[in-house]
Scaffold this active site. Sequence first.
Site, PDB file in Angstrom:
ATOM      1  N   LYS A  16       0.834  -1.210   0.000  1.00  0.00           N
ATOM      2  CA  LYS A  16       0.000   0.000   0.000  1.00  0.00           C
ATOM      3  C   LYS A  16       0.867   1.257   0.000  1.00  0.00           C
ATOM      4  O   LYS A  16       0.628   2.178  -0.775  1.00  0.00           O
ATOM      5  CB  LYS A  16      -0.920   0.023   1.239  1.00  0.00           C
ATOM      6  CG  LYS A  16      -1.833  -1.179   1.359  1.00  0.00           C
ATOM      7  CD  LYS A  16      -2.738  -1.094   2.584  1.00  0.00           C
ATOM      8  CE  LYS A  16      -1.994  -1.067   3.911  1.00  0.00           C
ATOM      9  NZ  LYS A  16      -1.322  -2.339   4.238  1.00  0.00           N
ATOM     10  N   ARG A  92     -10.054   0.091   8.957  1.00  0.00           N
ATOM     11  CA  ARG A  92      -9.566  -1.245   9.312  1.00  0.00           C
ATOM     12  C   ARG A  92     -10.613  -2.075  10.024  1.00  0.00           C
ATOM     13  O   ARG A  92     -10.326  -3.207  10.421  1.00  0.00           O
ATOM     14  CB  ARG A  92      -8.357  -1.112  10.240  1.00  0.00           C
ATOM     15  CG  ARG A  92      -7.057  -0.901   9.517  1.00  0.00           C
ATOM     16  CD  ARG A  92      -5.996  -0.611  10.555  1.00  0.00           C
ATOM     17  NE  ARG A  92      -4.825  -1.413  10.361  1.00  0.00           N
ATOM     18  CZ  ARG A  92      -3.734  -0.988   9.725  1.00  0.00           C
ATOM     19  NH1 ARG A  92      -3.705   0.198   9.172  1.00  0.00           N
ATOM     20  NH2 ARG A  92      -2.700  -1.758   9.636  1.00  0.00           N
ATOM     21  N   ARG A 126      11.747  -5.383   5.245  1.00  0.00           N
ATOM     22  CA  ARG A 126      11.547  -3.967   4.930  1.00  0.00           C
ATOM     23  C   ARG A 126      12.522  -3.075   5.707  1.00  0.00           C
ATOM     24  O   ARG A 126      12.790  -3.290   6.871  1.00  0.00           O
ATOM     25  CB  ARG A 126      10.118  -3.547   5.272  1.00  0.00           C
ATOM     26  CG  ARG A 126       9.906  -2.032   5.146  1.00  0.00           C
ATOM     27  CD  ARG A 126       8.465  -1.635   5.170  1.00  0.00           C
ATOM     28  NE  ARG A 126       7.733  -2.156   6.299  1.00  0.00           N
ATOM     29  CZ  ARG A 126       6.408  -2.115   6.402  1.00  0.00           C
ATOM     30  NH1 ARG A 126       5.691  -1.584   5.439  1.00  0.00           N
ATOM     31  NH2 ARG A 126       5.822  -2.614   7.457  1.00  0.00           N
ATOM     32  N   ARG A 159      11.277  -1.073  11.137  1.00  0.00           N
ATOM     33  CA  ARG A 159      10.148  -0.745  12.015  1.00  0.00           C
ATOM     34  C   ARG A 159      10.057  -1.739  13.173  1.00  0.00           C
ATOM     35  O   ARG A 159      10.291  -2.919  12.994  1.00  0.00           O
ATOM     36  CB  ARG A 159       8.834  -0.774  11.207  1.00  0.00           C
ATOM     37  CG  ARG A 159       8.460   0.583  10.650  1.00  0.00           C
ATOM     38  CD  ARG A 159       7.322   0.540   9.683  1.00  0.00           C
ATOM     39  NE  ARG A 159       6.129  -0.173  10.159  1.00  0.00           N
ATOM     40  CZ  ARG A 159       4.983  -0.258   9.469  1.00  0.00           C
ATOM     41  NH1 ARG A 159       4.888   0.335   8.296  1.00  0.00           N
ATOM     42  NH2 ARG A 159       3.954  -0.912   9.953  1.00  0.00           N
ATOM     43  N   ARG A 170      -0.116  -8.975  13.256  1.00  0.00           N
ATOM     44  CA  ARG A 170      -0.782  -7.926  12.465  1.00  0.00           C
ATOM     45  C   ARG A 170      -1.624  -8.550  11.355  1.00  0.00           C
ATOM     46  O   ARG A 170      -2.730  -8.072  11.071  1.00  0.00           O
ATOM     47  CB  ARG A 170       0.268  -6.976  11.867  1.00  0.00           C
ATOM     48  CG  ARG A 170       0.841  -6.011  12.913  1.00  0.00           C
ATOM     49  CD  ARG A 170       2.169  -5.439  12.486  1.00  0.00           C
ATOM     50  NE  ARG A 170       2.113  -4.742  11.213  1.00  0.00           N
ATOM     51  CZ  ARG A 170       3.151  -4.568  10.407  1.00  0.00           C
ATOM     52  NH1 ARG A 170       4.343  -5.070  10.748  1.00  0.00           N
ATOM     53  NH2 ARG A 170       3.018  -3.905   9.291  1.00  0.00           N
TER      54      ARG A 170
HETATM   55  P1  AP5 Z   1       4.880  -1.497   1.887  1.00  0.00           P
HETATM   56  O1  AP5 Z   1       4.481  -0.779   0.667  1.00  0.00           O
HETATM   57  O2  AP5 Z   1       5.648  -0.771   2.914  1.00  0.00           O
HETATM   58  O3  AP5 Z   1       3.619  -2.268   2.545  1.00  0.00           O
HETATM   59  P2  AP5 Z   1       2.277  -1.719   3.212  1.00  0.00           P
HETATM   60  O4  AP5 Z   1       1.121  -2.372   2.520  1.00  0.00           O
HETATM   61  O5  AP5 Z   1       2.295  -0.244   3.318  1.00  0.00           O
HETATM   62  O6  AP5 Z   1       2.399  -2.430   4.614  1.00  0.00           O
HETATM   63  P3  AP5 Z   1       2.386  -1.834   6.092  1.00  0.00           P
HETATM   64  O7  AP5 Z   1       3.155  -2.801   6.924  1.00  0.00           O
HETATM   65  O8  AP5 Z   1       2.830  -0.423   6.125  1.00  0.00           O
HETATM   66  O9  AP5 Z   1       0.854  -1.969   6.399  1.00  0.00           O
HETATM   67  P4  AP5 Z   1       0.173  -1.989   7.788  1.00  0.00           P
HETATM   68  O10 AP5 Z   1      -1.221  -1.768   7.347  1.00  0.00           O
HETATM   69  O11 AP5 Z   1       0.418  -3.158   8.649  1.00  0.00           O
HETATM   70  O12 AP5 Z   1       0.905  -0.849   8.613  1.00  0.00           O
HETATM   71  P5  AP5 Z   1       0.454   0.594   9.050  1.00  0.00           P
HETATM   72  O13 AP5 Z   1       1.677   1.420   9.088  1.00  0.00           O
HETATM   73  O14 AP5 Z   1      -0.721   1.034   8.252  1.00  0.00           O
HETATM   74  O15 AP5 Z   1       5.716  -2.768   1.396  1.00  0.00           O
HETATM   75  C1  AP5 Z   1       6.231  -3.724   2.327  1.00  0.00           C
HETATM   76  C2  AP5 Z   1       7.593  -4.241   1.870  1.00  0.00           C
HETATM   77  O16 AP5 Z   1       7.453  -4.966   0.670  1.00  0.00           O
HETATM   78  C3  AP5 Z   1       8.633  -3.168   1.579  1.00  0.00           C
HETATM   79  O17 AP5 Z   1       9.884  -3.622   2.024  1.00  0.00           O
HETATM   80  C4  AP5 Z   1       8.607  -3.019   0.060  1.00  0.00           C
HETATM   81  O18 AP5 Z   1       9.863  -2.630  -0.448  1.00  0.00           O
HETATM   82  C5  AP5 Z   1       8.245  -4.425  -0.376  1.00  0.00           C
HETATM   83  N1  AP5 Z   1       7.391  -4.438  -1.565  1.00  0.00           N
HETATM   84  C6  AP5 Z   1       6.352  -3.610  -1.853  1.00  0.00           C
HETATM   85  N2  AP5 Z   1       5.782  -3.952  -3.019  1.00  0.00           N
HETATM   86  C7  AP5 Z   1       6.471  -5.042  -3.467  1.00  0.00           C
HETATM   87  C8  AP5 Z   1       6.361  -5.880  -4.620  1.00  0.00           C
HETATM   88  N3  AP5 Z   1       5.406  -5.641  -5.568  1.00  0.00           N
HETATM   89  N4  AP5 Z   1       7.218  -6.908  -4.750  1.00  0.00           N
HETATM   90  C9  AP5 Z   1       8.185  -7.138  -3.797  1.00  0.00           C
HETATM   91  N5  AP5 Z   1       8.343  -6.390  -2.713  1.00  0.00           N
HETATM   92  C10 AP5 Z   1       7.496  -5.354  -2.539  1.00  0.00           C
HETATM   93  O19 AP5 Z   1      -0.098   0.343  10.549  1.00  0.00           O
HETATM   94  C11 AP5 Z   1       0.801   0.037  11.614  1.00  0.00           C
HETATM   95  C12 AP5 Z   1       0.018  -0.046  12.934  1.00  0.00           C
HETATM   96  O20 AP5 Z   1      -0.624   1.216  13.202  1.00  0.00           O
HETATM   97  C13 AP5 Z   1      -1.128  -1.051  12.977  1.00  0.00           C
HETATM   98  O21 AP5 Z   1      -0.655  -2.344  13.283  1.00  0.00           O
HETATM   99  C14 AP5 Z   1      -2.022  -0.434  14.061  1.00  0.00           C
HETATM  100  O22 AP5 Z   1      -1.505  -0.703  15.344  1.00  0.00           O
HETATM  101  C15 AP5 Z   1      -1.911   1.046  13.806  1.00  0.00           C
HETATM  102  N6  AP5 Z   1      -2.945   1.559  12.900  1.00  0.00           N
HETATM  103  C16 AP5 Z   1      -2.745   2.111  11.665  1.00  0.00           C
HETATM  104  N7  AP5 Z   1      -3.901   2.454  11.098  1.00  0.00           N
HETATM  105  C17 AP5 Z   1      -4.876   2.128  11.992  1.00  0.00           C
HETATM  106  C18 AP5 Z   1      -6.288   2.225  11.981  1.00  0.00           C
HETATM  107  N8  AP5 Z   1      -6.965   2.710  10.919  1.00  0.00           N
HETATM  108  N9  AP5 Z   1      -6.979   1.763  13.060  1.00  0.00           N
HETATM  109  C19 AP5 Z   1      -6.333   1.270  14.111  1.00  0.00           C
HETATM  110  N10 AP5 Z   1      -5.003   1.146  14.193  1.00  0.00           N
HETATM  111  C20 AP5 Z   1      -4.268   1.565  13.147  1.00  0.00           C
HETATM  112 MG    MG Z   2       2.510   1.161   4.867  1.00  0.00          MG
END
Ligand code: AP5
Ligand code: MG
Length: 216
Positions: A16, A92, A126, A159, A170
């Site tokens: 994402k 979410r 990552r 991270r 997660r």
């Molecule tokens: P990346 O693009 O970074 O992945 P992402 O989908 O953004 O994954 P996240 O881990 O950031 O999602 P998340 O939803 O768990 O975390 P968030 O920060 O929102 O890509 C990942 C890796 O893959 C990278 O190394 C990249 O280089 C590689 N990659 C990408 N595309 C690729 C491809 N096509 N092929 C190969 N490699 C590839 O949330 C974190 C925490 O915050 C949650 O756990 C929760 O505690 C809290 N939180 C956030 N939002 C909320 C909410 N709305 N409600 C409640 N709690 C929340």
């Molecule tokens: Mg992300």
Amino acid sequence: MSSPNILILGAPGAGKGTQSRRLVEEFGVEHVTTGDALRANKGMDIGHLDLEYDTPGEYMDAGELVPDPVVNEIVKTALEAADGYVLDGYPRNESQTEYLDSITDLDVVLYLAVDEDELVRRLTGRRVCEDCGATYHVDFDPPAESGVCDECGGDLYQREDDTEETARERIRVYEENTEPVVEYFRDEGVLVEVDGERTPDEVWADVEDAVEARAN
Ligand code: AP5
Ligand code: MG
């Protein structure tokens, strides 16, 4: 074309953030991401809500969702300030979905589909730039010099929630709380599913087409 309102859904590690950065460049939208907003406010005192933990960081490091009132407020403020956005990491759960529906209209809903084992490989490898937020992967997308950002020369870090144990938790929390959100938009007939298990460029080609087709 006026700036579109884009929602990007997908499991932790689905890509994402990676695709959102391209949407920002191509369509001039604001990247609204609850994960980054919360990471910047990990120590914020939310004790007045009288819930399990007193800061967002404690929920995040456990892989759990931060309470709705905290994230709803972040999203409302950010969307009000944006002329076109890509919303990443929200909604979410069902109640966040209802809240979002009450405050904005979406032009496109994208869903990046990726299998669990691939998600874990992506998350545990990552690395993120502490200065500009650029994202790398130690095997799939390494920087030219280990630990150093290609774009700005900043230091790369891992991270705290990208350990295998927290990554799997997660994903479990995602399956329980957020998969119903995906199904809701699928039932509404507005979901554009993209195979996220290809290279970032291949995924981007479909993402760009989907936005161009729907955002007029
Ligand atoms: P990346 O693009 O970074 O992945 P992402 O989908 O953004 O994954 P996240 O881990 O950031 O999602 P998340 O939803 O768990 O975390 P968030 O920060 O929102 O890509 C990942 C890796 O893959 C990278 O190394 C990249 O280089 C590689 N990659 C990408 N595309 C690729 C491809 N096509 N092929 C190969 N490699 C590839 O949330 C974190 C925490 O915050 C949650 O756990 C929760 O505690 C809290 N939180 C956030 N939002 C909320 C909410 N709305 N409600 C409640 N709690 C929340
Ligand atoms: Mg992300």
